[in-house]
Motif scaffolding. Structure first.
Motif, PDB file in Angstrom:
ATOM      1  N   LYS A  72      -4.047  -6.086 -10.301  1.00  0.00           N
ATOM      2  CA  LYS A  72      -4.142  -5.535 -11.654  1.00  0.00           C
ATOM      3  C   LYS A  72      -3.609  -4.102 -11.720  1.00  0.00           C
ATOM      4  CE  LYS A  72      -8.291  -6.711 -13.346  1.00  0.00           C
ATOM      5  NZ  LYS A  72      -9.668  -6.447 -13.818  1.00  0.00           N
ATOM      6  N   ASN A  73      -3.801  -3.366 -10.653  1.00  0.00           N
ATOM      7  CA  ASN A  73      -3.469  -1.934 -10.673  1.00  0.00           C
ATOM      8  C   ASN A  73      -2.140  -1.577 -10.019  1.00  0.00           C
ATOM      9  OD1 ASN A  73      -5.815   0.041 -11.643  1.00  0.00           O
ATOM     10  ND2 ASN A  73      -6.759  -1.780 -10.737  1.00  0.00           N
ATOM     11  N   MET A  74      -1.537  -2.493  -9.288  1.00  0.00           N
ATOM     12  CA  MET A  74      -0.344  -2.146  -8.508  1.00  0.00           C
ATOM     13  C   MET A  74       0.697  -1.458  -9.406  1.00  0.00           C
ATOM     14  SD  MET A  74       1.305  -1.904  -5.771  1.00  0.00           S
ATOM     15  CE  MET A  74       0.170  -2.691  -4.628  1.00  0.00           C
ATOM     16  N   PRO A  75       0.991  -0.187  -9.141  1.00  0.00           N
ATOM     17  CA  PRO A  75       1.831   0.550 -10.076  1.00  0.00           C
ATOM     18  C   PRO A  75       3.309   0.627  -9.692  1.00  0.00           C
ATOM     19  CG  PRO A  75       0.765   2.072  -8.597  1.00  0.00           C
ATOM     20  CD  PRO A  75       0.439   0.692  -8.111  1.00  0.00           C
ATOM     21  N   PHE A  76       3.632   0.226  -8.474  1.00  0.00           N
ATOM     22  CA  PHE A  76       4.996   0.481  -8.016  1.00  0.00           C
ATOM     23  C   PHE A  76       5.990  -0.502  -8.633  1.00  0.00           C
ATOM     24  CE2 PHE A  76       2.144   1.847  -4.550  1.00  0.00           C
ATOM     25  CZ  PHE A  76       2.383   3.211  -4.645  1.00  0.00           C
ATOM     26  N   ALA A  77       7.220  -0.034  -8.741  1.00  0.00           N
ATOM     27  CA  ALA A  77       8.276  -0.869  -9.315  1.00  0.00           C
ATOM     28  C   ALA A  77       8.719  -1.902  -8.285  1.00  0.00           C
ATOM     29  CB  ALA A  77       9.459   0.014  -9.719  1.00  0.00           C
ATOM     30  N   GLY A 100       5.281   6.178   3.439  1.00  0.00           N
ATOM     31  CA  GLY A 100       4.514   7.383   3.144  1.00  0.00           C
ATOM     32  C   GLY A 100       3.199   7.133   2.440  1.00  0.00           C
ATOM     33  N   SER A 101       2.905   5.901   2.067  1.00  0.00           N
ATOM     34  CA  SER A 101       1.636   5.662   1.386  1.00  0.00           C
ATOM     35  C   SER A 101       0.495   5.759   2.375  1.00  0.00           C
ATOM     36  CB  SER A 101       1.630   4.278   0.745  1.00  0.00           C
ATOM     37  OG  SER A 101       2.456   4.294  -0.364  1.00  0.00           O
ATOM     38  N   SER A 102      -0.186   6.834   2.333  1.00  0.00           N
ATOM     39  CA  SER A 102      -1.302   7.028   3.229  1.00  0.00           C
ATOM     40  C   SER A 102      -2.556   7.190   2.401  1.00  0.00           C
ATOM     41  CB  SER A 102      -1.052   8.261   4.077  1.00  0.00           C
ATOM     42  OG  SER A 102      -2.159   8.483   4.894  1.00  0.00           O
ATOM     43  N   GLU A 103      -3.656   7.429   3.077  1.00  0.00           N
ATOM     44  CA  GLU A 103      -4.911   7.540   2.348  1.00  0.00           C
ATOM     45  C   GLU A 103      -5.548   8.904   2.487  1.00  0.00           C
ATOM     46  OE1 GLU A 103      -7.412   4.495   3.823  1.00  0.00           O
ATOM     47  OE2 GLU A 103      -6.523   3.015   2.530  1.00  0.00           O
ATOM     48  N   PHE A 121      -3.311   8.573  -0.662  1.00  0.00           N
ATOM     49  CA  PHE A 121      -2.466   7.478  -1.146  1.00  0.00           C
ATOM     50  C   PHE A 121      -1.549   7.976  -2.267  1.00  0.00           C
ATOM     51  CE2 PHE A 121      -1.304   3.816  -3.644  1.00  0.00           C
ATOM     52  CZ  PHE A 121      -1.079   2.835  -2.692  1.00  0.00           C
ATOM     53  N   MET A 174     -11.353  -7.482  -4.592  1.00  0.00           N
ATOM     54  CA  MET A 174     -10.450  -6.421  -4.143  1.00  0.00           C
ATOM     55  C   MET A 174      -8.987  -6.801  -4.397  1.00  0.00           C
ATOM     56  SD  MET A 174     -12.406  -5.464  -0.581  1.00  0.00           S
ATOM     57  CE  MET A 174     -10.987  -4.763   0.217  1.00  0.00           C
ATOM     58  N   SER A 233       1.013  10.936  -1.089  1.00  0.00           N
ATOM     59  CA  SER A 233       2.063  10.496  -0.174  1.00  0.00           C
ATOM     60  C   SER A 233       3.015   9.528  -0.859  1.00  0.00           C
ATOM     61  CB  SER A 233       1.472   9.898   1.095  1.00  0.00           C
ATOM     62  OG  SER A 233       0.591   8.873   0.773  1.00  0.00           O
ATOM     63  N   GLN A 255      -8.140  -6.676  -8.021  1.00  0.00           N
ATOM     64  CA  GLN A 255      -8.036  -5.295  -8.496  1.00  0.00           C
ATOM     65  C   GLN A 255      -6.698  -4.678  -8.075  1.00  0.00           C
ATOM     66  OE1 GLN A 255     -11.065  -2.811  -6.811  1.00  0.00           O
ATOM     67  NE2 GLN A 255     -10.893  -1.233  -8.378  1.00  0.00           N
ATOM     68  N   ILE A 256      -6.279  -4.993  -6.863  1.00  0.00           N
ATOM     69  CA  ILE A 256      -4.987  -4.472  -6.393  1.00  0.00           C
ATOM     70  C   ILE A 256      -3.856  -5.037  -7.256  1.00  0.00           C
ATOM     71  CG2 ILE A 256      -3.355  -4.486  -4.456  1.00  0.00           C
ATOM     72  CD1 ILE A 256      -5.943  -4.572  -2.617  1.00  0.00           C
ATOM     73  N   SER A 312      -9.820   9.762  -0.189  1.00  0.00           N
ATOM     74  CA  SER A 312      -8.813   8.809   0.272  1.00  0.00           C
ATOM     75  C   SER A 312      -7.735   8.563  -0.801  1.00  0.00           C
ATOM     76  CB  SER A 312      -9.459   7.502   0.729  1.00  0.00           C
ATOM     77  OG  SER A 312     -10.396   7.022  -0.194  1.00  0.00           O
ATOM     78  N   HIS A 360       0.854  -4.255   0.471  1.00  0.00           N
ATOM     79  CA  HIS A 360      -0.362  -3.429   0.477  1.00  0.00           C
ATOM     80  C   HIS A 360      -1.432  -4.063   1.373  1.00  0.00           C
ATOM     81  CE1 HIS A 360      -3.087  -0.425  -1.414  1.00  0.00           C
ATOM     82  NE2 HIS A 360      -4.007  -1.345  -1.161  1.00  0.00           N
TER      83      HIS A 360
END
Lengths: 947, 84
Positions: B15-20, B80-83, A388, B9, A391, B12-13, A384, B30
């Motif tokens: 803490k990790n969110m990388p987008f500008a 486009g953010s898919s999994e 993410f 969860m 894409s 964690q999101i 998965s 998200h």
């Protein structure tokens, strides 16, 4: 160029597949050659033998086969060429412009007959009782050259008493029938790349040897390439020896890993005799591994359940019922649950082992008949993060290359993958390229065979601590940016420049330098610097990766980190480059493509996109929920808390494969209805109330999509043992729940997929049957498919660099659990072993083993072969220890193929921040010698009791 | 669903969110994109019941979620953010 002859003879490698003797030339230059009076244009570099074969004029041969480079030893293929002295071997002689060749003259006929006479003088004359009777090149060639007598007699010194080697469970070696043509040795060298075989002795004493005692104890990996290459019955499948030669063939696709090899299933009547890799298979081009080639017996294993069963409680015995009763029971129960607990109280899981068509109807059933989006797939627990990450950066959820592409790579970086074990046929391609001189960088906590094995040695092995992938990929990026190695032209032309500038500023920070990362990852800074320079300087740099990337709390971040590195070095959009996930199961790509995730419909379109959703609503004549549904871990968590009460599990064994087994089992036993559709009563079925028997890949009709986005046909080789295709069963369940769903055949389902999925727009069974396979997108813009993605531009427009700060996992080694456990696969077994454990493959791997470094073993009083208890903060299990140099001190490793091992009893609830992919690759553990009670552990329940 | 799991969860999101961009908006997007409405509502309830236990970003996230509770999903926010 003329088309390949339909009439070519001299065939052995599978029923009906022509053998042109030498590989095709890839040259675009054409030369004119006249063979037996026919003048044709032929690609420069083509052998005379192949050129003759292509025009339907077969030249006798024994040591030549078109999967191997020409060898020129048997002297059967001699020809006469105008202006040349002697009789050159046609296999080793390339065509030249203006060349005039005569393949059938009295002179060459006599020479060939004399050579054959010598061969036959030392060969058993037991053709009528030989297993290869009718499929033996020696037999056929003796006929072709007109051999009628052997003047030397048969009494002289010979090899007729050579012993047989039956040690391999799948094939036999009969030395008395060997003509020492070297094809098996060369197949092992050139095709498989294991170099397990050799010719021992010289002259008359020359004989094929696997080294060591026998085939089983040798380095042989049982890929079957030698058996396929053998022109006699020297190397022969035991199934052929026992059952006789097959008489018909059906081409289909392997159901093991994500390579997706094409096979010719060869049968006598309805009995499968052997699986022979298809030379026209786009993914494998005639090669195979021990699983696809030989481990198909599970399909008819005695454990197979072929009748529907139900039970009121999981404590009850199963009752065999009719399909109608089983489906009716499941539908009624599901509806009762929804009536009592709400629409969202049920859901389902699709399987990456099933066809695109089966998966599509399962997710359709859940969305349309269940009336919610609580559908997820086993890709949740493997790739998965790939979707993410890729894409977000490139714009589509797929690898960028075809497998052939690796042949053009100059620097190959393999991260968190072990292709020689887990994706063996691709591993062989990769090794071939390494032997040709490409550089190799392996990023892995463990010394895999790619790090060092026969004729293979990685230039750099960045042996990082589990959990530090992102730190290392950032350090590689840091070197590229700070040492001026960025492909500025590519970035300016193809990527979002502002995003690149942000990333470059981030990645240049001292915290991302190799020197800082060395302390975090354990990888020497100098090695990181040199590896980065090597990769950036290569003409074509390619990244291949596996679950060692994705199954981390920063799996998605790591995928984006690799994409950043590929874009910064200009390695996207052509042959030899790219970012390539090695998918775990045969149809992981397809299960994702087909809309198995709770938030998106087929073709990766979000469920909230009104325009897209309305298309589906119109086509399916149903209102769909516009919000994402639950992921597998959400469903399980909600089951424990009592809000989620019913689940349809399609071809998966979540009780064994998902992390924190105790939690999964608690969730399963909390539900009112678990419906399992599978071949076997697996661990999950122990918690099921309805069992719907499934079909094996040999019975399915549909398609799989492999890791290179290749859509391959899966054809029914035999009738379904359960009497129904799985899409029929699912359609009947949906209908019983009140949503009418009917298809006449699987082709209709693909037509529906194509009608509503832009990347599959032109796909149909008819087209696939005509062209063999297609790599999506297949649409008006790309009617022949898309072997390489992002050639003229990224799918998302401009390539997106994303900052990837390293955030260490919360799962850390400490005083109580000082070692880090990581997991993987072995060659002979596959995932939870449901299939391979029911074959002779268990000969090689009868149980899961814990690899432990000598220092860690010594410190704990552990010796090789000792049973040890492995405990994490989640649970404890028992494994046999193997003291190994493959793992560094502080790291232990095991596989998860056997339920008895209960590897997931100890894995934790941590998972990827973006996708919830479990962090299988990092679990803090302690190891100690197991006490005597360990011997009594014989079921997973026992293991759980000890947890 | 155990609210502690949701909090872990979400944390964690964050803490990790990388987008500008605005972190709270990115995290909220998200969650809208990948979480069920019930999960989002439960997180909102938990964070607003004891806001001092959460980061300012998370407090802002749940406010955004709340304001969008009945709004159309901002499709395209993470195009486009898919999994898969």
């Amino acid at each position: 160029m003329t088309s390949l002859s339909e009439n070519l003879k001299y065939v052995r490698s599978g029923i009906g597949e022509p053998d042109y003797g030498t590989p095709a030339s890839t040259s675009e230059e054409l030369v004119s050659v006249t063979i037996d009076g026919i003048t044709r244009q032929v690609a420069a570099g083509t052998s005379v033998m192949r050129a003759a074969g292509e025009q339907g004029c077969s030249i006798p041969k024994l040591c030549a086969t078109d999967s191997l480079e020409p060898f020129g030893s048997c002297r059967m293929c001699v020809v006469e060429i105008d202006g040349r002295r002697g009789t050159p071997a046609s296999c080793t002689t390339p065509v030249e412009d203006g060349m005039v060749v005569r393949t059938q003259t009295a002179k060459v006929a006599k020479l060939r007959r004399n050579v054959m006479e010598l061969y036959i003088s030392d060969h058993p004359l037991d053709c009528l009782t030989c297993p290869a009777n009718g499929d033996c090149e020696l037999q056929e060639m003796a006929g072709v050259v007109g051999l009628r007598d052997v003047r030397y007699g048969y009494e002289g010194e010979n090899h007729l008493e050579e012993p047989k080697d039956s040690s391999n469970p799948y094939f036999e070696f009969d030395g008395s029938k060997c003509i020492v043509c070297n094809r098996c040795v060369r197949a092992c060298d050139e095709v498989q790349g294991t170099l397990a075989l050799t010719i021992e002795g010289r002259g008359f004493n020359s004989k094929v040897s696997p080294g060591g005692l026998n085939f089983l104890s040798s380095e042989c990996v049982s890929c079957g390439a030698c058996v396929q290459a053998c022109p006699t019955s020297t190397l022969q499948e035991k199934s052929v020896i026992e059952l006789g030669m097959p008489t018909r063939t059906v081409q289909t696709t392997c159901a093991y890993c994500g390579v997706g090899c094409s096979f010719n299933a060869e049968l006598r009547g309805d009995e499968l005799i052997r699986m022979v890799p298809a030379k026209n298979g786009g993914a494998n081009e005639g090669h195979s591994c021990v699983k696809g080639r030989f481990a198909w017996g599970y399909a008819s294993h005695k454990d197979r359940v072929t009748t529907p069963m139900i039970r009121e409680s999981i404590k009850d015995e199963w009752t065999v019922v009719s399909w109608e009763e089983a489906i009716g029971y499941a539908a009624t129960k599901f509806k009762e649950i929804q009536a009592k607990y709400g629409d969202n109280s049920i859901g389902g899981v699709t399987s990456s082992r099933c066809t695109n068509e089966e998966i599509f109807v399962v997710q359709k059933m859940i969305r349309a008949a269940f009336g919610n989006n609580n559908v997820d797939t086993c890709a949740r627990v493997c790739h998965s993060p790939t979707g993410f990450g890729l894409s977000s950066t490139f714009g589509t959820s797929a690898g960028t290359q075809d497998f052939k592409s690796v042949a053009k790579s100059d620097a190959i970086m393999v991260i968190g993958a072990n292709p020689t074990d887990a994706h063996p046929v691709f591993g062989s391609r990769l090794k071939k390229r390494i032997r040709e001189g490409a550089n190799l960088i392996v990023v892995d906590p463990r010394k895999t065979d790619l790090v060092k094995s026969a004729h293979i040695e990685a230039d750099y092995h960045l042996q990082l601590q589990p959990g530090t992938n992102v730190a290392v990929i950032n350090a590689l990026g840091h070197v590229v940016v700070t040492e001026g190695l960025v492909d500025e032209a590519f970035v300016n032309e193809r990527c979002d420049r502002a995003a690149f500038d942000r990333w470059a500023a981030f990645i240049a920070l001292p915290e991302n330098s190799p020197e800082v990362v060395e302390a975090q990852s354990g990888v020497p800074a100098q090695a990181i610097r040199e590896a980065a320079r090597l990769f950036a300087a290569a003409k074509n740099g390619a990244i291949y990766y596996g679950l060692g990337v994705t199954e981390h709390s920063q799996g998605s971040t790591m995928v984006m980190g690799m994409a950043n590195l590929a874009m910064a070095t200009g390695n996207i959009g052509r042959d030899g480059v790219g970012v390539n996930p090695l998918r775990g199961q045969n149809n992981v790509q397809g299960s994702c493509d087909m809309g198995s995730f709770p938030h998106e419909l087929s073709g990766y379109r979000h469920i909230s996109d009104n325009a897209v959703r309305e298309q589906f609503e119109t086509l399916w004549d149903v209102k769909l929920m516009a919000e994402p549904g639950m992921r597998i871990p959400n469903m399980l968590d909600n089951a424990v808390s009592g809000e989620f009460r019913g689940m349809f599990v399609h071809g998966e064994d979540i009780a064994q494969s998902d992390p924190n087994t105790k939690h999964v089992m608690h969730a399963l036993e909390s539900m009112d209805l678990v419906v399992v559709q599978d071949l076997f009563l697996n661990e999950t079925a122990a918690f099921a109330h309805v069992f719907l028997p499934g079909t094996s890949f040999l019975e399915k009709d549909g398609t799989f999509t492999n890791a290179e986005r290749r859509i391959n046909r899966v054809r029914p080789v035999m009738a379904a043992k359960n009497g129904k295709q799985e899409w029929e069963i699912v359609s009947e369940l949906a209908t019983a729940m009140g949503y009418a769903m009917h298809y006449d055949n699987a082709a209709q389902i693909m037509d529906e997929i194509a009608s509503i999925t832009p990347t599959f727009a032109n796909v149909s069974f008819e087209l696939l049957d005509r062209v063999g396979s297609l790599q999506w997108p297949v649409n008006e813009k790309a009617p022949s498919g898309t072997p390489i993605m992002h050639v003229d531009g990224f799918v998302r427009g401009e390539g997106m660099f994303v900052e990837t700060p390293f955030v260490p996992t919360d799962e850390r080694a400490n005083r109580k659990f000082p070692l880090l456990l990581t997991t993987g696969r072995v060659l002979s077994q596959y995932n939870v072993g449901a299939q391979t454990r029911r074959t002779e493959n268990s000969t090689w791997h009868p149980e899961d083993i814990l690899e432990i470094h000598e220092a860690d073993a010594l410190m704990r009083g552990i010796t090789d072969g000792m049973k040890v208890a492995i405990s994490s903060r989640i649970g404890e299990t028992i494994l046999k220890a193997q003291v190994s140099e493959r793992v560094p001190a502080g790291v232990v490793y095991t596989t998860f193929h056997h339920p008895l091992s209960g590897a997931n009893v100890i894995t934790t609830e941590f998972n990827d921040w973006a996708t919830n992919c479990p962090e299988y690759k990092v679990t803090a553990v302690e190891i100690r010698p197991a006490d005597s009670s360990a011997d009594s552990v014989n079921t997973l329940d026992d293991v759980l009791m000890k947890a | 669903m155990d609210v502690n799991v949701l909090i872990r969860m979400a944390d964690q999101i964050e803490k990790n969110m990388p987008f500008a961009g605005n972190k709270a908006e990115l995290v909220a997007t998200h969650l809208v994109k990948f979480w069920t409405p019930v999960m989002r509502a439960d997180l909102y309830k938990e964070v607003t019941s004891r806001p001092t236990d959460f980061s300012p970003v998370m407090c802002e996230v749940v406010e955004i979620l709340h304001s969008q509770a009945n709004a159309v999903l901002p499709y395209g926010g993470l195009k486009g953010s898919s999994e898969a």
